[in-house]
Write a protein that holds these residues in place. Structure first.
Motif, short mmCIF file in Angstrom:
data_model
loop_
_atom_site.label_atom_id
_atom_site.label_comp_id
_atom_site.label_asym_id
_atom_site.label_seq_id
_atom_site.Cartn_x
_atom_site.Cartn_y
_atom_site.Cartn_z
N GLY A 255 -8.25 38.13 -9.93
CA GLY A 255 -8.19 39.58 -10.06
C GLY A 255 -9.25 40.14 -10.98
N ALA A 256 -10.39 39.42 -11.08
CA ALA A 256 -11.46 39.85 -11.99
C ALA A 256 -12.78 40.09 -11.25
N ILE A 257 -12.71 40.26 -9.92
CA ILE A 257 -13.95 40.41 -9.15
C ILE A 257 -14.68 41.70 -9.51
N HIS A 258 -13.94 42.72 -9.99
CA HIS A 258 -14.58 43.98 -10.37
C HIS A 258 -15.53 43.79 -11.55
N ILE A 259 -15.35 42.73 -12.31
CA ILE A 259 -16.24 42.46 -13.45
C ILE A 259 -17.64 42.11 -12.96
N LEU A 260 -17.71 41.48 -11.77
CA LEU A 260 -19.02 41.07 -11.22
C LEU A 260 -19.71 42.20 -10.46
N ALA A 261 -18.96 43.26 -10.12
CA ALA A 261 -19.56 44.39 -9.41
C ALA A 261 -19.88 45.48 -10.42
N VAL A 262 -21.16 45.78 -10.55
CA VAL A 262 -21.57 46.81 -11.51
C VAL A 262 -20.90 48.13 -11.11
N SER A 263 -20.09 48.68 -12.02
CA SER A 263 -19.32 49.89 -11.70
C SER A 263 -19.15 50.73 -12.95
N PHE A 414 -2.81 39.53 -3.43
CA PHE A 414 -2.60 40.20 -4.71
C PHE A 414 -2.58 39.16 -5.82
N PRO A 415 -3.53 39.22 -6.75
CA PRO A 415 -3.55 38.27 -7.87
C PRO A 415 -2.53 38.66 -8.94
N GLY A 416 -1.44 37.90 -9.03
CA GLY A 416 -0.36 38.24 -9.95
C GLY A 416 -0.75 38.16 -11.41
N LEU A 417 -1.79 37.38 -11.73
CA LEU A 417 -2.21 37.22 -13.13
C LEU A 417 -3.44 38.07 -13.46
N PHE A 418 -3.64 39.17 -12.71
CA PHE A 418 -4.81 40.02 -12.94
C PHE A 418 -4.87 40.53 -14.37
N ALA A 475 0.61 29.67 -7.82
CA ALA A 475 1.98 30.19 -7.66
C ALA A 475 2.01 31.70 -7.87
N PHE A 476 1.04 32.23 -8.63
CA PHE A 476 1.00 33.66 -8.93
C PHE A 476 0.05 34.43 -8.01
N LEU A 477 -0.59 33.73 -7.06
CA LEU A 477 -1.50 34.38 -6.12
C LEU A 477 -0.79 34.59 -4.80
N LEU A 478 -0.51 35.85 -4.47
CA LEU A 478 0.18 36.19 -3.22
C LEU A 478 -0.86 36.38 -2.12
#
Length: 679
Positions: A255-263, A414-418, A475-478
């Protein structure tokens, strides 16, 4: 204060409506111009009349909103290069083996595939005619040849090929994705067929690529690991092509892919750093104005270097408005700022509206502005450290409320540990970006100490390692969440109603909340009964056969895959997710399938088909059977012939010619996609 009380927000909504309608029902530029000019004249008349009478009329507002809809039409038509008289489409033929002498410029370097290097190109000439337009270029990989660079001008005798829709149900439609970027054809060629004529970097994209190349050249002596250098390029230069699939998957699952996309997060931090650096300029005469101009210029230079993606363009536009207002001491409203930035971007890039990054970034910011104050006020820690972490958590959760329906629609997971990855990384992201900028500046002037580069490399590796650890908590990744477009609208209605009710517990807001709950329930019921029909599917899979029989929300699958192909196959997953199927069962390939009143005969490499008193409706040819198709047709008289991806192309060509001659329907999955029998 109600959101729609802001005029710019209303105008932006009608502009978006115009872009949507124009995309679905396009009209010519000429008609768009005529209608827009006519509406502008009508609006001017209403304005002068209202001004003369000193009263507001409803007709002025209606005319303004209709005008905005047709401005949406106009900007969409005007930016569609196919509407131009010199577009290359008007000078080519996509018939097989139709070669053209094409002069083109490399516009963008894409992430390479397994067999081809990929580029977006600007078409400059077809034979001797000057043209415009973009295309996708695929060059067969060759280790003896150097890769092409942005702004290289190339000539070659090449053939344009049509883009193809996905061959199986619910797969990603790459053709539609490229068409939204005004790319309508692709080219497959080899380096030996191309002649490089020039490499002058005279476009902004070329200069930006030159800067990125120079930075990477300066970083090379410091021996950053490939994954470290790839993350540096993503975080600070907006280029994600070199990120390995393993690292990219780790950031996605954590749940951290937004960190790699300049935004907005990155641009906001950079704005704070630049504001601090340019602080002394305020002492000069007109210092505030000079500082604002410098801030905006720096932000747009960064956006250009980062590739002008939808998310970075949105962020830089928004923060440019913030920087100007902040330094000129003008009051700002976040909703107004967001709407102005969206309005400006869509005027110049209307199809950004369909870009996933654009949608997610705006939805996240709107959600943060609307929901974060409410969550943050639930608890106000007195400890500074706890307060910062609590606020980071509330911002992260607020953003998830804004993006989760769209995210589930596009990515089905949905990454449960985002919140864990964000709580650890985001507080230090400012430090990581600040150190990264310092590393690049020091390397550019050749004074970067080795120990400093090593420390920064360890920080990036540590971040990658932590994200990798979070992503492994499966287990936390749906995964494989079926979420259609109707769910998106229903859940956004529910989120809006819930936020309104929590902010103001009134009877009208309670009614809206209850209505939204009913809408969500209706969406589930509709999807459940919509997918009750039975289907038999002949999927397309090159060199293999794959059959599926969907009944009562379950799928019976039969194939001849080897273990490696079976483990990597995503065709069944895409189908089950798209059709909300929960149960998957395995079966063996059979020779005959009885589908209520329809029958299908499978003829494999053994070539057995002569069954007495049996006339199937469909015949599936698989694994290149050595048969006389004319004799088969005369013998069992099928109504339809199907050839899947397991057959030799030469065989399929012969069968197609025979069926065409005999006027018998022939379906080739490698051309027409999966064959579906509803029963």
């Amino acid at each position: 204060m109600k959101l729609l009380n802001f005029t710019i927000i209303k105008l932006t909504c009608f502009l978006i409506l115009g872009i949507l309608i124009s995309y679905l029902f396009p009209i010519s530029i000429r008609l768009s111009i005529d209608i827009t000019v006519g509406l502008l004249v009508i609006l001017s008349i209403f304005f002068l009349k209202a001004r003369k009478q000193f009263v507001k009329t409803i007709w002025f507002g209606i005319a303004a909103y209709i005008l905005m809809i047709f401005i949406g039409f106009l900007t969409t038509s005007f930016h569609n290069q196919k509407n131009f008289s010199n577009h290359y489409l008007k000078f080519i033929s996509v018939e097989k083996d139709s070669l053209e002498t094409v002069t083109f410029r490399i516009r963008e370097v894409l992430k390479p595939g397994n067999y081809y290097d990929k580029y977006v190109i600007d078409i400059l000439k077809i034979n001797d005619k000057t043209v415009s337009g973009k295309s996708l270029l695929n060059i067969q990989k060759d280790t003896t040849q150097s890769a092409l660079k942005v702004d290289d001008i190339i000539i070659g005798n090449i053939a344009f090929q049509n883009l193809i829709h996905p061959l199986n149900p619910h797969q990603f439609d790459y053709k539609k994705y490229l068409e939204k970027k005004y790319i309508y054809h692709q080219i497959f060629t080899e380096n030996t067929s191309l002649l490089k004529t020039s490499s002058d970097r005279h476009t902004l994209f070329g200069m930006a690529d030159n800067i990125r190349e120079h930075i990477n050249l300066k970083l090379e002596p410091y021996h950053f690991k490939p994954d470290e250098l790839a993350i540096i390029n993503a975080l600070l230069l907006g280029q994600r092509q070199d990120i390995s699939e393993e690292v990219y998957t780790s950031y996605t699952n954590a749940g951290a892919i937004h960190i790699l996309a300049v935004s907005g997060l990155h641009v906001g931090i950079i704005l704070l750093i630049l504001t601090f650096v340019f602080k002394p300029i305020e002492r000069l005469k007109h210092g505030k104005l000079i500082k604002a101009i410098l801030l905006v210029l720096c932000l747009w230079c960064f956006a250009l270097i980062a590739g002008l993606s939808a998310s970075v363009t949105r962020a830089v536009t928004m923060f440019s408005i913030v920087a100007i207002a902040m330094n000129l001491k003008r009051p700002t409203n976040v909703y107004n700022t967001l709407a102005i930035s969206m309005f400006v971007i869509l005027l110049f890039k209307p199809l950004f509206l369909f870009d996933v990054g654009f949608q997610l970034s705006y939805l996240a910011v709107f959600a943060i502005v609307a929901i974060d104050p409410m969550l943050y006020n639930l608890w106000r820690p007195k400890n500074w450290f706890l307060d910062k972490y609590w606020h980071t958590l509330t911002v992260t959760v607020s953003a998830q409320f804004g993006i989760i329906p769209v995210s589930l629609f596009y990515f089905h997971q949905f990454p449960g540990l985002f919140f864990i990855s964000n709580l650890v990384i985001i507080p230090f992201l400012g430090l990581i970006l600040g150190l990264g900028i310092l590393v690049i500046l020091l390397a550019a002037i050749n004074i970067l100490p080795n120990f400093f580069a090593e420390i920064y490399g360890y920080i990036i590796s540590g971040m990658n390692g932590f994200v990798g650890w979070v992503s492994k908590q499966e287990a936390f990744l749906l995964k494989d969440i079926a979420f259609g477009l109707i769910y998106v609208f229903a859940f956004y209605l529910g989120i809006i109603a819930l936020v309104k009710f929590l902010k103001k517990r009134s009877f009208s807001n309670l009614k809206l909340l209850l209505v939204s709950v009913i809408c969500i329930q209706c969406a589930f019921i509709y999807i459940h009964y919509k997918n009750t029909s039975n289907e038999f599917i002949v999927f397309h899979k090159s060199r293999y056969s794959l059959l599926g029989n969907s009944t009562n929300h379950s799928l019976l699958v039969a194939h001849d895959f080897d273990s490696l192909t079976a483990s990597k196959n995503k065709i069944i997953k895409d189908y089950t997710v798209g059709n909300h199927i929960k149960t998957i069962k395995k079966d063996t390939l059979k020779s005959i399938y009885i589908l209520n009143d329809k029958t299908l005969l499978v003829v494999d490499s053994l070539g057995v088909y002569n069954i007495k008193s049996f006339q199937p409706d469909y015949v599936l040819l698989r694994q290149s059977p050595k048969i006389n198709l004319n004799r088969l047709i005369d013998s069992i008289k099928p109504k339809h012939i199907i050839a899947d991806g397991s057959n030799y192309k030469s065989y399929i060509k012969q069968w197609e010619a025979i069926c065409e001659k005999r006027k018998l329907p022939f379906h080739q999955t490698s051309k027409k996609g999966a064959f579906i029998i509803a029963y």
